[in-house]
Structure formats: structure tokens, C-alpha cells
Design an enzyme around this catalytic site. Sequence first.
Site, mmCIF file in Angstrom:
data_model
loop_
_atom_site.group_PDB
_atom_site.id
_atom_site.type_symbol
_atom_site.label_atom_id
_atom_site.label_comp_id
_atom_site.label_asym_id
_atom_site.label_seq_id
_atom_site.Cartn_x
_atom_site.Cartn_y
_atom_site.Cartn_z
ATOM 1 N N ILE A 477 0.839 -1.213 0.000
ATOM 2 C CA ILE A 477 0.000 0.000 0.000
ATOM 3 C C ILE A 477 0.869 1.256 0.000
ATOM 4 O O ILE A 477 0.448 2.321 0.442
ATOM 5 C CB ILE A 477 -0.989 -0.006 1.191
ATOM 6 C CG1 ILE A 477 -0.259 -0.150 2.536
ATOM 7 C CG2 ILE A 477 -1.982 -1.142 1.028
ATOM 8 C CD1 ILE A 477 -1.193 -0.027 3.741
ATOM 9 N N GLY A 520 2.193 -6.615 8.343
ATOM 10 C CA GLY A 520 2.403 -7.065 6.974
ATOM 11 C C GLY A 520 3.779 -7.661 6.723
ATOM 12 O O GLY A 520 3.900 -8.808 6.288
ATOM 13 N N ARG A 636 14.543 -5.900 13.936
ATOM 14 C CA ARG A 636 15.421 -5.728 12.779
ATOM 15 C C ARG A 636 14.669 -4.962 11.706
ATOM 16 O O ARG A 636 13.472 -5.146 11.516
ATOM 17 C CB ARG A 636 15.808 -7.118 12.261
ATOM 18 C CG ARG A 636 16.800 -7.134 11.131
ATOM 19 C CD ARG A 636 16.905 -8.513 10.507
ATOM 20 N NE ARG A 636 17.186 -9.557 11.494
ATOM 21 C CZ ARG A 636 18.404 -9.846 11.940
ATOM 22 N NH1 ARG A 636 19.447 -9.196 11.501
ATOM 23 N NH2 ARG A 636 18.567 -10.801 12.833
ATOM 24 N N ILE A 637 15.373 -4.071 11.024
ATOM 25 C CA ILE A 637 14.761 -3.287 9.955
ATOM 26 C C ILE A 637 15.119 -3.935 8.620
ATOM 27 O O ILE A 637 16.295 -4.201 8.354
ATOM 28 C CB ILE A 637 15.266 -1.823 10.026
ATOM 29 C CG1 ILE A 637 14.833 -1.170 11.349
ATOM 30 C CG2 ILE A 637 14.765 -1.021 8.825
ATOM 31 C CD1 ILE A 637 13.338 -1.129 11.599
ATOM 32 N N LYS A 641 15.298 2.550 4.202
ATOM 33 C CA LYS A 641 14.675 3.664 3.471
ATOM 34 C C LYS A 641 13.144 3.577 3.543
ATOM 35 O O LYS A 641 12.476 4.551 3.903
ATOM 36 C CB LYS A 641 15.126 3.670 2.014
ATOM 37 C CG LYS A 641 14.613 4.877 1.234
ATOM 38 C CD LYS A 641 14.869 4.760 -0.250
ATOM 39 C CE LYS A 641 16.304 5.111 -0.607
ATOM 40 N NZ LYS A 641 16.506 5.158 -2.083
ATOM 41 N N THR A 642 12.594 2.402 3.218
ATOM 42 C CA THR A 642 11.129 2.306 3.248
ATOM 43 C C THR A 642 10.618 2.341 4.689
ATOM 44 O O THR A 642 9.534 2.874 4.949
ATOM 45 C CB THR A 642 10.634 1.034 2.528
ATOM 46 O OG1 THR A 642 11.236 -0.113 3.128
ATOM 47 C CG2 THR A 642 10.976 1.076 1.053
ATOM 48 N N LYS A 709 9.969 -6.381 13.367
ATOM 49 C CA LYS A 709 8.620 -6.012 13.795
ATOM 50 C C LYS A 709 8.130 -4.941 12.812
ATOM 51 O O LYS A 709 8.827 -4.608 11.861
ATOM 52 C CB LYS A 709 8.628 -5.502 15.243
ATOM 53 C CG LYS A 709 8.917 -6.642 16.242
ATOM 54 C CD LYS A 709 8.764 -6.244 17.703
ATOM 55 C CE LYS A 709 9.984 -5.553 18.229
ATOM 56 N NZ LYS A 709 10.018 -5.506 19.727
ATOM 57 N N GLY A 712 4.691 0.543 10.569
ATOM 58 C CA GLY A 712 3.685 1.344 9.861
ATOM 59 C C GLY A 712 2.811 2.194 10.762
ATOM 60 O O GLY A 712 2.376 3.267 10.372
ATOM 61 N N GLU A 713 2.552 1.707 11.951
ATOM 62 C CA GLU A 713 1.690 2.458 12.876
ATOM 63 C C GLU A 713 2.501 3.239 13.899
ATOM 64 O O GLU A 713 2.073 4.274 14.398
ATOM 65 C CB GLU A 713 0.760 1.496 13.646
ATOM 66 C CG GLU A 713 0.266 0.292 12.856
ATOM 67 C CD GLU A 713 -0.921 0.599 11.958
ATOM 68 O OE1 GLU A 713 -1.361 1.750 11.924
ATOM 69 O OE2 GLU A 713 -1.393 -0.334 11.274
#
Lengths: 754, 315
Positions: A477, A520, A636-637, A641-642, A709, A712-713
Site C-alpha cells: 500500500i 504485513g 530488525r529493519i 529507506k522504506t 517487527k 507502519g503504525e
Amino acid sequence: MSSVHDWAAPNPVTTNRSGLIGKGVDRYEGPLKVTGTAPYAYEVRPPSPPAYGVMVGSAIATGRIAAVDTAEAQAAPGVLAVWTHLNVPPQPPRGTKAHPRSTAGSRPALESDRVTHWGQPVALVVADTWENAIAASALVRLSYEAGTPDVDFSARLPDAGQPPGEQDVEIGDFDAGFATSPVTLDETWSTPIQNHCQMEPCASLAWWEGDKCIAHTSVQMVKPAQHGLAETLGIDRDAVHLLTRYIGGGFGGKGQTYDDLTLAALAARALGRPVKVAFSRQQMMHGTIHRPATVQRVRLGAEKDGRLNAFSIMTWTHCHQDGTFTEHASNFARALYAAPNRLTGHRLVKLDLPGAGPMRAPGEASGTLSLECAMDELAEQLGLDPVELRIRNEPAVDPENGRPFSQRQLVRCLREGAQMFGWDRRLPTPGQVRDGRWLVGLGMAAAIRGNFLLPAKCSFSVDAEGVITVRQGMTDIGTGTYTVLAQIAAETLGVPLGVVKVEIGDSELPPAPGSGGQFGAASAGSAALAAGMNLRRAIAELATGDPNSPLYGGDPERVTFQDGVVAIENRSETLAALVRRAAPDGLTAEGDSRPPPDMREWSTQTYGSHFCEVGVDPVTGEVRVRRMLGVFAAGRILNEKTARSQLTGGMIWGVGSALTEGNAVDPRHGSLIGQDLAQYLVPVQADIGDLEAIMLDEVDDKANPMGIKGVGELGNSGAGAAVANAIYNACGVRVRDYPITPDKLLAGLIAKGM
Amino acid sequence: MRPFTYERATDLGQAVREASQTPGARFLAGGTNLLDLMKLEIERPQHLIDVSRLPLAGVEDADGGLRIGAMATNSQVAGDRRVREHYPVLTQAIVSGASGQLRNKATTGGNLLQRTRCPYFYDTTKPCNKRTPGAGCAALEGVSRETAILGASTACIAVHPSDMAVALVALGADVETQTPAGDTRRFPLMELHRLPGETPHIETHLIPGELITAVVLPPPPPGGQIYRKARDRASYATAHASIAIAGGQVALGGLAHKPWRAVTAEAALAAGASPTEAMTAELADASVGELNAFKVPLTTRLFAAAVQEISGEAA
């Protein structure tokens, strides 16, 4: 039965041998989007020229359609069909699940003469062109028997009751704890209705191939959209092929489908040609869901050293007459601060307003706007630094259920954020810093958001060119799903990113939960990792079992994957050569992931801190955000960037919540005042100054096999409170009724004699 | 959106003649407001006469002042060196409105003739005397902070949204027009817009088919200039209240159906009143409701701050 402990074993993502995991690689679909060539649902090219449907919204909030006159619309140029409840094709009653395992029931459009909210789609006009359709839509004459809309939330507060199936959660004895606390705070905050305002309004395109409906739409979750449409059309679920390849923002508002999808599919069937139906920007405000308004009462009782003794947040909110959605603005607080006596709960009242539903950080976004300001006020009462107050209330284990935290770096977020931001320059007494005409203030807040892992499946294939294709009924999204799936695939199979293809947004691909609740990446990614590991095994067995392979006869467990080469020590060949020779039709493997039962033994959350500097014009009450820093700990990322983009996007949403976003209800009509982006003000690029999101190193091995984890929120949680606290620090005025617009702040400034 | 015909005008005289003779004709310039309103069927022209290619985009020196062609874009005017040097209030006002993209398209003439942003004007399911004369005004008892406190009527409480026009009124600009009869008219810009009265759908004193061809600025007035605007969002939002000061002349935005020349405040200030006293006098007859009452203290405070800022600069 799997266990959380299985996740401690190394895997290609956690080993990250080529360093792709975490790297801020460019978006997989970025070039398509920036060149305008990514086909969003409305822009997909159908097999034959489409017809265009335009919906008509009701002009009343409650009542019934008394009379319908479509003669003029019917006679207008190019019109192919005009539908109201009188002549729409029959659909199963709302909520019907002909298939017991459907993830959504039927959602009939134009289902009856009953109107339950203003702007409810009540008619559809289909024409050969969009221009003809919209012109004819203005000629549909509907007359109503209108009821008096019951939309005054504040007047109905006393009538609010427990949401169905819920109870207040009390631990200890809140009243006693509050009564005996030497320092107390008891204040009430209110937050307004907010609209999602996705860049892409909801839109659908459908056509039929025999008995099969091909439907492109813009939705966050594929399976419920497919099932719901099949149930609405009264057909087998496999007879709906639902696609949602590119989605221009969801934010929870596209967690469900709307009448655009139903009507496009029905009209395409009736007319025997593809049909497109989209909401206009104006129609989005009423025709889809919104974040409901809340009233929140926060009570804090503290010892003189700042330790909380009693803590309560109670939320009043509203939902649609036929709904049960509750904005759980109190829930997040249950895991945030220690206090022996605790009371949280919700009250819900049904109103004649459009559907209430989830919006970015549902619960946290509203709830932190009260609690995190209450903590600021309490800190002032105690003469404590707001950062220090939070640290003093850091729990050792989850304060509600006693479970250990899987990872909890809230204190580190607070401390490092304070240091990076220059928090020590904050003067605790408000109104002390001036820069030209601006009063300058600093504020902070904590951030928390739960973490989830949902069941998902995925398939990986490799073809004779060595191209890896990831296939999953997942969505992107705008969050970066395409990109992080490609990174996981490349790292797992040891191939360059350039040979990975990602196919998502399709109901015929292995199902994934979709995008929402910041679950997600973890859910879809864990299944992708599992599929990738299965494909590795298949490739290893292929190589070691192929007499023509240099790896022949080796131990499949010892096969390594790197730079597109499979090897056992110094015996190697390229993956492409192996597949071309030994499996010219390619190899496919599936994988799935589900939460192990023992996952519930830990309290797993994401955390953060927000620091904000605002300027307040004491003459006008205008507020401008000057700089903002968020520091986050979210496992962990996958892609810095996103991930950063999601976090800063959430922070900007917080700025909107604090300063401009809110939709007022006209109680006479039951309609919302803001019906476009000139009336409903979201922050845009030019409103945001210096903005930074820092992601702390973290691996949460109780969250999923990748230790990641969601983010987005999280960025939204607490961000608005940091702005509000900075406003207070700048000028000494607390506005507890969001958004903090100049009219409200001015009243406070005048009351203080400023 | 309704079907309409379109023509691109190549001759000024012909454009105004056709506009007066063709039923339902409207001029199209930048289209930043008209096209939006057409999509919502608030404007329903049958014929569009595109005047954007007429040679009216120049900014020329004229009698010690400037003559700004009606087709000069807002960006062009705001960035003009002479405007920035001699009429800074105009540049400040223009750049405080809309967004960069809109200002690149919007024209000087179109900016003056843009329509109100009253939410009830935009919601075609609600009565609005501007859209349908005699239908009533949903905003009167409605939920909006953005309503007029000066010069409103029981038929309409909408405000004029332009920032640029407020600065032009403070500067004492004239408008120049071409009438359908082929005459050139010139009159003070502050006489262009009307108060709503009983006919809020008639917003200007232009006669049907008359086209604004230029705005003429007199020589810059002695004294400081400033534009101050209070709004919710920095990037793009209409004014809760705005103030243009050019020498001794003061105009107010966001408060009325037209850019409001504050003659009472000007006189009071000239007579030695404090800015607060002067603006209090100007707003003595303001008619406010619960939601827009804040505009009175806001305007008063904004004015005092603006005057102080100008005096500070002078000193």
C-alpha cells in the site's frame, strides 16, 4: 508444533551474508510509480472498452428513499444503466456467508430504501464515458423521507455503553489508589473524526470471462475482498479473481471493500462489458470509513517521586448504526507504564454517521493524544522532567499480564532521543524562548504499538534463467512490500536483487494477511523466508542429485548460495546453469508461517520516542512545527529507506492530528463539513520542517524468525502529543480539544493575558 | 460535469462580444477555480471562451505605477522585480495564497473573480443562495469558522478568498476592463466586488461579458507595506483573517464578501488612535457567531502586530 525457540537458529535473513537485509534499496516498483506507468486498479487496461459507473450519494443521513425518478438520467447521452435499490440485481442479504470459511460476508450495494448515513451510495449510473456518466448522475432524482439525524456525539455521551463483548480492565483498586495518591491529575481530552485521505480514492474495474469475475480494486487485504465479492455476487469463491497490484495508500481505510467493487462487478455482468467505478475525492469522505471522534478521561495518581500509583484512561467513541467498531484508544496504555492500580475501558454509542473504522495506529493515534499529554502535565506538577517521569514508570514486565517483554528499548529510545534532539536545552517553564515573532517550545512523548504475526503462505520459483519469482497474495500500500520481499528472496537464495521478481496483489497466489496493523512485513516476510528455505532445499537436492553437477553426491545440507552460485566448498556452478540443465521448467517451492502457541508467553511491542520543536505566534495562535525527531525500536529493519519513510509518514500524520486534521459534523444534516483536501487540511511537504526518524539496532527473536517487527503504525503513535506538549512549552496554553487550531489557542492566549 | 463548448479567443473585442451574446458563456483563464467548480456542477457554463492566450500578460510601467495585465500569472506578478521592490505587500499577499503549482496557472484577473471557499457553497446538497438564488443559506446556522463578520447579510455569510485582492485594495489599485460594447472602463478595484445583500450570486459590478484586462497600480504610497495572514496550515489555506497595509491604507481579508478597505481604522489611526483602538473601531459593527467570533480579537491583534512590525522597520 513449532515454537518461538526455533527462531533462535540462524537463517539467511538473520545471517544477512550479503548485507541486503536492512539496506535502503530503492523501491522495486518505484520507476513505475514515478513515471506514471504503474497500473492502479482504475488504470488497468481491460480486454475490451470499459463502461464507466458513477455513484450517487444520499442527501440525507437517516430515513428512507421515498421516490425515485431516473427517467431523465436514463435518457441522457451514452447512458447504459441507471440503478437504485428498485432495480439493482439481487444480492444475498448483508453478511451472508454461503461458504462457511469465507473471511468476509456479502456486502450488497443499493440494498434497500433505508438510508443510514449521509453520502451513502444510493444510485449508480453507467455510461459509455465517464463524462456522460457523471453528467447523468446529476439527473437522478431521489426524494426522501428524512429522519432527524442522531449525530451529536457530545450530546449522546451519557448513552454510550460497553462495546459488545468487552469489559473494563481493572487491576488493583483504581479508586482507592487514586484517592490516596499525593499528586493527581484528572483531565479530559477530545479528538475529532478524521478521514484517511489516501492519495488514490477507492476504485474498481471488473469484467467477466464466462462465469468468472476478474476484479481489480484498491484494497489492503486480498482474501476478504475476494470472499466478500464472491458472497455478494452469490458465486463460488474461485469464480472471483481479485487483483490489487498497486495501491495509492490504505491507512486502514482500504481494509475492506466498498460499493465501487460490488457495483463494478454487478454492472460488468449485467452489461457484458468491463465496468469501472470509482469514488470521487468528495465521495470518499462519507462513502468510506473514518476514524471516529473520541472523548478520553485520563486520571493519574502519583507518588511525589513520580511513580504512578493509579492510572486510568477511559474512552468514549462512536460507530455506525449497524457497526460495532470501537476506537480502542485505551488499550495501548495497558503495556506502557507501571502502576499497581489500573483501570481502562471504552464506551460506544451508535450514531447516524458513516462507518467508523480503523485508521493508521487505530487506538494509539487517538489515545496517545491524551495520555502522553497527561504525562507531560503530571511531570510539570511534580517538577520532574517529562523524560525522567516516563523512565521512573518503566515496568519490568508487562504491567497487565505479567509476561516478560520480548524486547523493550523504550528507555533507550527516550534517552538517546533526548540526547540527539538537545532536550537539555528545554526550559521547563513555558513561554521563555522567543525567536523573532515566534515563541519556541520543545515537547516529547513516548510511542508504543503492539506487534503481530498472522498466518501466511508464499511461493518461490526459479526458472532456467536463474530468475527468482516471489508469489504471494500480499499487498503493497506504498509501504515497501514489493521491495522487502525482493530483499528477503535475494538474501535467502543468494542472488542479486536484479534477478528477483515479485508478484503480489492477486487472490490466486498463496494467501497472506495483507497490509494493516503493522503486521504485513513480519507475516508475509516470514512465509517468504519459509518458501525461500524450501526452494533452497529443492535446489540443493537437485544439484547434489544431478550427475552432471559439480555438486553431485554432496550433502544437500552443505550447499551454499551466494552471488547466484550454488557451491559445496570449491565445487560450484551458477544457479541458472543448474536449473537450465537439470530442471529446465524451473522449480517451485511453497512455504508457510504461523504464530507458534508459545509466542503468547511474551509481551511483544514496538516502542519509540518523539521530540518536537514548535513555534507559536502569540499574536495569532498559529503553530508551525520547526523540527521533529523520532527514535524507534522495532526489531530488525528490513529496509532502512522504506521503514524510515513509514515512520516519518506516521510522524507527519501526528502533526496533522495535533494541528489541522479533524472533520466537523453538521448536526442538522448529519454530514461532514470537510469534503475535499482544501477543507480537510492534511500536512503537506511545505508544512514539515526538519524531520528525522532514527531506528535503533534491535533484533526481536520472539517476534518471528527474522526478528523484525512493524513500523507502519508506530511513527504515528505519540507524535501528535509531542507537538501538543511543545505548544504548551512554547506558550503555556494547554488545548485538550484536538486539533489545536488558532481559534482555540488564541482563546487560551487571551485568557492568560497574552 | 455537463457538456460545454470551448473556443480559444484570439481577439479581445470578439471575446467580449461573444461572451455577452452567447447564453451561459464564461471566460476561462488559468482555470484553477472554474474547472474545479465545473467538475462539481457548481459552475455550469454552456460555453467557455479561453482568454488565456490573449496578449494581456504583460507587466508594464505606467504613470509612476505598474499596469499588470489580467493574464499575468500570480507567480509572474509576485516575482516581478518592480513589484517586489515597490509593492512588497502584493508579493507577500500572493505568495501567502494557494500553492506554487496553482500560482503558476492562476491569473491576475481570475484571482479577483475566484469564488468563495464556503463549505456550503461546495456541498451541492445544501441550500446556497449563491448557487441557487432564493434557496437559502445553510452556512447561517452551519458549522464553519470561515464565515464573514463584516458586511454579511441574512442571505449569505461567505467570504472572498483572495489574498492578492486584499493587497491591491490597500494599494488603491484600479481595474481596467473591456465592455461588450468595446469600451474600456477603469474604476477603483475596491468597487469591483459587492457585498452579498439579497443577491449574493452577483459578486461584482462587472456587466455581463465584461472582461478584466488589467490591474493598474498607482505609484507606491509613502510608508511601509506589509501583508499578514493567519491560517490553520502554513502551506495552503485560506485566511482566518488577513491584513494588508500600504502606507496609510489598510485592507482586511477573510472577513467579508469582498476585500475590506478599513477606512474607519485608517482614519482613527491617522487621528492618533492606537492600532488596537483603530481596529476595535473598525470591527465595532462586526456580527459574529460562536465559531467565527475569534476573528475579532485575531484581526485586532494581527493589525497591532503588523503596524508594530512596519514601525520597527521604519525606525
